[in-house]
Write an enzyme that holds these catalytic residues in place. Structure first.
Site, PDB file in Angstrom:
ATOM      1  CE  LYS A  29      -0.726  -0.006   5.021  1.00 12.11           C
ATOM      2  NZ  LYS A  29      -0.057   1.218   5.392  1.00 12.11           N
ATOM      3  CB  THR A  30       4.020   2.243   1.749  1.00  5.66           C
ATOM      4  OG1 THR A  30       3.469   1.870   3.019  1.00  5.66           O
ATOM      5  CG2 THR A  30       4.803   3.526   1.913  1.00  5.66           C
ATOM      6  CG  ASP A 215      -1.232   4.440   5.211  1.00  8.27           C
ATOM      7  OD1 ASP A 215      -1.904   3.487   4.755  1.00  8.27           O
ATOM      8  OD2 ASP A 215      -0.100   4.295   5.700  1.00  8.27           O
ATOM      9  CD  GLU A 216      -2.262   1.434   8.516  1.00  7.66           C
ATOM     10  OE1 GLU A 216      -3.308   0.768   8.524  1.00  7.66           O
ATOM     11  OE2 GLU A 216      -1.140   0.918   8.485  1.00  7.66           O
ATOM     12  CD  GLN A 246      -3.320  -5.142   8.428  1.00  7.28           C
ATOM     13  OE1 GLN A 246      -2.300  -4.986   9.090  1.00  7.28           O
ATOM     14  NE2 GLN A 246      -3.334  -4.972   7.113  1.00  7.28           N
ATOM     15  NE  ARG A 606       1.562  -7.704  11.260  1.00  8.45           N
ATOM     16  CZ  ARG A 606       1.257  -6.940  10.227  1.00  8.45           C
ATOM     17  NH1 ARG A 606       2.097  -6.010   9.833  1.00  8.45           N
ATOM     18  NH2 ARG A 606       0.118  -7.080   9.569  1.00  8.45           N
TER      19      ARG A 606
END
Length: 672
Positions: A29-30, A215-216, A246, A606
């Site tokens: 996504k970044t 973002d997020e 998330q 993770r």
């Protein structure tokens, strides 16, 4: 663009309306956000100064800035805003401070500063109220996140306790304004209220920010959602990136339903799903997908990977918590040897900080280096902030933020009304608060004991500053300052025990000894260092030390599942897979299992190459051994991909193969 997959390219190139990018864990996504910024500048001709990208952490914002800088040449990127939500809010308030009723140079109070105000209020004005400070602070934060004014909170109060809390909220807000200060939640609430009440200011900001990237997005609360909506409502030129699976911050106001609400508020919203994961093996992703499928979804997605199936997921049952810590430590040594891994490739995740205590002892016993993420910085301690504010005020009496921090520490009976009058007088004279104290004109607005207390404080600072200039060694003078104001007694009154007060006072002496060492060092180098230089270097050193700790230290990472979000590690252990731990007892009792499942999902995703989950058959609770129940999440994972160990069934062939692999790795290393 050639480095992006088709879905990522679609998200970058779509600029015809509002866009929601549903980005699974590890789906790049970044890369999408940073390349979209570059695309807007280089291909669409939008000036960087009209683009803003916001996220939730300084680390994420810093990473975005670095990536954009690598994609867009210097001058073209000038004026671009990449920041946290709270930094964006702070910049709005700084530029529009008059409209929100603040003076320039307003202070931002952290959690400890705000707790001190609440304690002071309870002590002075609500002596009959038996309220928990942490609980009150959480109330105030939730009210601000829900954009509730003190008047509305009072109106909505049902019980006597509600009414007391709402009145405290009103007084708390009054105190903040008297200090020319804001708290963390104000950094979002104030711009929202400003834009509601001043449409002409909102119009100016819409001209300034012509494309917004967020973002997020699943972590936004009500006030953050409102701020975004206010800024983009006109052009509807925005991209938000999020993952409802998330969303793990409901306890601090996050609303995953904000993703769904977007569709209602922006009917032309386009949806792009990023489902290819570049981080984990297919088996790890299969476990994550199967687990999270037990939660209801508005938007369905399934992560997939081209990195191969990978190792089976190991579930290890151990006797008790001590055996659990020992097993994890020995597994780290074994895996490191076999895989030729480094310590920093390993992470141990847990639901609560208390779970790390035994683990730390075992890692120390095995001489395994480790670091605990999220530790308290020396400079973030309350007593160090007090001491640094005194030092800052000595170096620069015009530092209003430092003045406000310590003018009533220790308590000098200088209340908000006095500070409000002092602030108004200083504002009218265009001088600092400290300078205003020595003016005769102040006697027209302040008299009696309040003025005496202010001038006593001023005399202490001026006398100490003069002595520092006169004396060859300023440090004994500084130590006398803290003795003169009886700071140690203040710590005794505001600590949970005499031992804690003693430790906190020792921290102040450590700080002053550090100032002494810095001054000695520069004297030896034949350089004249001022107190101001020493303070500046101390702050810079703390920042640099923290950054250094975050970079490539070869240590095992110990952190909570909440703190692990956004990170990735080749080898992950999640400990304490038991009912009442994960899922947590409070979540079971309040029917918040969905959020706990999302937390487990975050933990699983993770892991890049291997994942190991542990649980105990018994644990000590209040000094007694109790039998545990394995976590329901273990049953919700694909059983064909799990290997269970410690259930009393011995697999000699597997044990021998593992033993041979360890021995081969040891012989290989000895040969090398």
């Amino acid at each position: 663009m050639s480095q992006l997959n088709p879905r990522q390219r679609e998200a970058v190139k779509y600029i015809d309306g509002p866009l929601l990018v549903l980005a699974g864990a590890g789906s790049g996504k970044t890369s999408v956000i940073t390349r979209k910024i570059a695309y807007l500048i280089e291909e669409c001709g939008l000036k960087a100064k009209h683009i803003a990208a916001v996220t939730f952490t300084n680390k994420a914002a810093r990473e975005m800035k670095e990536r954009v800088s690598a994609l867009v040449s210097g001058p073209a990127a000038r004026g671009l805003t990449v920041s946290t939500f709270h930094n964006l809010g702070m910049n709005i308030i700084r530029l529009e401070h008059k409209a929100v009723g603040l003076k320039p140079g307003f202070s931002i109070f952290d959690q400890q500063d705000c707790k001190a105000i609440i304690k002071d209020l309870l002590f002075k004005e609500f002596d009959e109220a038996e309220e928990d400070v942490d609980q009150l602070q959480a109330h105030f934060s939730n009210w601000k996140n829900d954009m509730l004014t003190p008047a509305q909170a009072i109106k909505q109060a049902i019980t006597a306790e509600d009414l007391t809390a709402a009145r405290l909220y009103e007084r708390y807000d009054h105190y903040l304004r008297a200090y020319n200060a804001v708290d963390f939640d104000d950094l979002i609430l104030m711009p929202v209220m400003l834009f509601r009440n001043h449409p002409e200011i909102l119009a100016a900001w819409r001209l300034r920010i012509r494309y917004l990237l967020v973002d997020e997005y699943q972590d936004t609360n009500l006030s953050q959602y409102e701020l975004v909506q206010q800024l983009v409502a006109g052009r509807q030129a925005f991209t938000v990136v999020g993952d409802d699976d998330q969303s793990i911050y409901a306890w601090r106001g996050a609303r995953p339903e904000n993703l769904v609400r977007l569709q209602k508020d922006f009917p032309t919203l386009k949806l792009v799903k990023l489902e290819q994961n570049y981080r984990s093996t297919a088996r790890i992703l299969k476990a994550a997908n199967t687990l999270i499928a037990n939660n209801p979804h508005v938007y369905e997605k399934a992560l997939w990977s081209q990195l191969g199936m990978g190792d089976e997921i190991r579930i290890i049952r151990v006797r008790n918590e001590e055996a659990e810590a020992e097993r994890i430590a020995s597994e780290i040594i074994d895996t490191r040897l076999k895989k030729r891994a480094q310590y920093k490739d390993f992470s141990v995740l847990y639901r609560g900080n208390h779970q790390s205590r035994l683990l730390e002892l075992k890692l120390q016993a095995y001489q395994i280096p480790y670091r605990i993420s999220g530790g308290t910085s020396f400079f973030s301690r309350n007593e160090i902030k007090d001491a640094m504010s005194y030092l800052r005020l000595l170096a620069n009496p015009d530092d209003d933020a430092a003045f406000l921090r310590v003018v009533n520490v220790p308590r000098r009976e200088i209340g908000p009304v006095t500070l409000e009058k002092l602030s108004s007088y200083a504002e009218s004279r265009k001088i600092s608060l400290f300078s205003a104290i020595s003016e005769f004109g102040l006697e027209s607005v302040l008299t009696g004991k309040t003025l005496d207390h202010l001038r006593e404080f001023s005399e202490i600072i001026l006398h100490t500053g003069q002595k520092c200039e006169e004396e060859h060694d300023a440090v004994p003078v500084l130590k006398q300052l803290f003795t003169r104001i009886d700071y140690e007694e203040w710590l005794l009154q505001n600590s949970t025990s005499p031992q804690q007060a003693e430790r906190r006072m020792a921290n102040v002496w450590i700080l002053l000894d550090q100032v002494a060492r810095m001054l000695e060092y520069d004297a030896a180098a034949d350089e004249q260092m001022t107190l101001k230089d020493a303070i500046g270097k101390l702050l810079l050193r703390d920042i640099m030390d923290q950054q250094k700790e975050e970079e490539d230290e070869d240590k095992v990472h110990l952190l909570t599942l909440h703190a692990s979000k956004g990170l990735e590690f080749p080898h992950v252990f999640i400990m304490g897979l038991e009912e009442d731990i994960l899922p947590h007892r409070n979540s079971i009792e309040t029917n918040q299992i969905e959020e706990e499942r999302r937390l487990m999902y975050v933990g699983i995703t993770r892991a890049q190459r291997s994942l190991c989950l542990t649980f105990c058959s018994e644990r000590k609770q209040f000094g007694e051994k109790i039998e545990t129940i394995p976590s329901r999440f273990l049953d919700e994972m694909p059983q064909e991909d799990l290997v269970w160990e410690g259930l009393g069934q011995r697999n000699e062939e597997r044990n021998q193969a593992r033993g041979r692999a360890t021995l081969d790795a040891l012989l290989r290393d000895l040969g090398d």
